[in-house]
Design a protein around this motif. Sequence first.
Motif, PDB file in Angstrom:
ATOM      1  N   SER A 119      -1.310   4.453   8.115  1.00 18.04           N
ATOM      2  CA  SER A 119      -2.510   5.440   7.930  1.00 18.04           C
ATOM      3  C   SER A 119      -2.785   6.243   9.348  1.00 18.04           C
ATOM      4  O   SER A 119      -2.641   5.699  10.413  1.00 18.04           O
ATOM      5  N   THR A 164       8.262  -1.878   4.634  1.00 13.17           N
ATOM      6  CA  THR A 164       8.104  -1.215   3.568  1.00 13.17           C
ATOM      7  C   THR A 164       8.726  -1.378   2.164  1.00 13.17           C
ATOM      8  O   THR A 164       8.497  -0.524   1.120  1.00 13.17           O
ATOM      9  N   ASN A 222      -3.847   3.933  -1.605  1.00 15.19           N
ATOM     10  CA  ASN A 222      -3.589   4.622  -2.697  1.00 15.19           C
ATOM     11  C   ASN A 222      -2.533   4.111  -3.355  1.00 15.19           C
ATOM     12  O   ASN A 222      -1.434   4.569  -3.233  1.00 15.19           O
ATOM     13  N   HIS A 223      -2.534   2.788  -3.772  1.00 18.14           N
ATOM     14  CA  HIS A 223      -1.701   1.923  -4.390  1.00 18.14           C
ATOM     15  C   HIS A 223      -2.443   1.103  -5.508  1.00 18.14           C
ATOM     16  O   HIS A 223      -3.255   0.271  -5.229  1.00 18.14           O
ATOM     17  N   GLY A 248      -6.129   7.168   0.108  1.00 19.51           N
ATOM     18  CA  GLY A 248      -4.949   7.749   1.014  1.00 19.51           C
ATOM     19  C   GLY A 248      -4.841   7.154   2.407  1.00 19.51           C
ATOM     20  O   GLY A 248      -5.640   6.343   2.621  1.00 19.51           O
ATOM     21  N   THR A 297       0.857  -1.195  -0.156  1.00 20.67           N
ATOM     22  CA  THR A 297       0.060  -0.037  -0.070  1.00 20.67           C
ATOM     23  C   THR A 297       0.839   1.151  -0.009  1.00 20.67           C
ATOM     24  O   THR A 297       2.224   1.172   0.007  1.00 20.67           O
ATOM     25  N   GLU A 298       0.374   2.488   0.009  1.00 22.73           N
ATOM     26  CA  GLU A 298       1.110   3.490  -0.085  1.00 22.73           C
ATOM     27  C   GLU A 298       1.813   3.937   1.366  1.00 22.73           C
ATOM     28  O   GLU A 298       2.871   4.389   1.585  1.00 22.73           O
ATOM     29  N   THR A 299       1.289   3.221   2.396  1.00 19.66           N
ATOM     30  CA  THR A 299       1.814   3.297   3.614  1.00 19.66           C
ATOM     31  C   THR A 299       2.680   2.387   4.206  1.00 19.66           C
ATOM     32  O   THR A 299       4.107   2.775   4.190  1.00 19.66           O
ATOM     33  N   CYS A 310       7.215   1.508  -0.344  1.00 19.41           N
ATOM     34  CA  CYS A 310       6.012   2.249   0.040  1.00 19.41           C
ATOM     35  C   CYS A 310       6.480   3.854   0.063  1.00 19.41           C
ATOM     36  O   CYS A 310       7.549   4.192   0.735  1.00 19.41           O
ATOM     37  N   LYS A 311       5.626   4.630  -0.375  1.00 17.95           N
ATOM     38  CA  LYS A 311       6.022   5.983  -0.594  1.00 17.95           C
ATOM     39  C   LYS A 311       5.731   6.738   0.778  1.00 17.95           C
ATOM     40  O   LYS A 311       6.534   7.809   0.935  1.00 17.95           O
ATOM     41  N   VAL A 312       4.731   6.445   1.529  1.00 20.24           N
ATOM     42  CA  VAL A 312       4.315   7.235   2.568  1.00 20.24           C
ATOM     43  C   VAL A 312       5.177   6.791   3.671  1.00 20.24           C
ATOM     44  O   VAL A 312       6.081   7.506   4.568  1.00 20.24           O
TER      45      VAL A 312
END
Length: 315
Positions: free
Chosen positions: A178, A150, A121-122, A90, A29-31, A172-174
């Motif tokens: 969350s 990550t 957001n992935h 997100g 995921t983005e997190t 993971c970008k973030v």
Amino acid sequence: MNNIYKNCTKTIEKAAKTILDGGLIAFPTETVYGLGANAYDAKAVASIFAAKGRPSFNPLISHIAEIDFLKEYALTDERVFALAKKFWPGPLTFVLPRIDDNPALDLACAGLKTVTVRMPNHQVALDLIRKSGVPIVAPSANKSQTISPTTAEHVFESLGNRVDMIIDGGQCKVGVESTIIDLTGSDVVVLRAGGIAKESLEEFLNQKVLISDGNPSLPASPGQMLKHYAPKHEFRINATCKQDDEFLIGFGDAKDADINLSIKGDLCEAAANLFAYMRIADSQNTYSKIAMSPIPQIGLGLAINDRIRRAAYKK
Ligand code: TXA
Ligand code: MG
């Protein structure tokens, strides 16, 4: 042989089938990477707890791919949909009153009358949820009380073959989990600081957002155990300089840093590097301790400080 799969149509098809057959899929995921199972399959959900070695009273986040699905799951209102439209997909998770009385969902909700939902957001996560056609519950894909993963390799190091497949979606970008907000009452209460800053919520809602932080009169999160994210090495936070035998994770213009979360002092960049750098620090054989520079308590700094306070917690 490891069980890391390259992301492609065939992988998503195989993973979706595995989810529907009651298996466990680690996905990006983005997190952070999640350890996913079909939310409606209590046996599969139980196997998440077993694989993680996690206390089973801990409720899980359901990951969904369409905002409208919320209506089937939870009691919603205009505020919920406005927040979803603004921040999804997100790193924002909602705790809402549960309406789905399917008993199979009880374990995912840990017997609470609330459900916990987010839209990641992935693309890989969204493809997997859509292909499976069910909400996918997923905690972070690591052993309980260890550093969140990550990358796909982190998942493999922590869980190995306890998971059927690990889908590789890169880093993971973030990098931090969350933000979890409780929306069961008229106040909006942050249960866990994370990828969406409290200030962004306040600006959008035009109201003050509360932080639960152990306050007994506010909703709490059962999973917020003090000892969490624990590295093996002793860990000192708010370190303004490096001491003997310490590997220093710096921030901004920290001197003597062995690695730096963000030389520019960018909190987003620092969050994205946090878990990976803690791992690097913890794997050093020539040092027995880790120290970390002070992180400003604003924006994503709240989430970073929350995580490192847990990592530094001594029983
Ligand atoms: O970014 C994330 O949120 C990642 C990715 C995979 O989506 N997931 C994640 O899940 O961090 P997990 O299980 O590691 O953390 C979820 C936290 C736990 O501390 C849990 O106790 C809390 O959310 N939680 C879940 N449902 C809750 C509820 N109904 N009421 C209060 N806290 C809840
Ligand atoms: Mg976790």
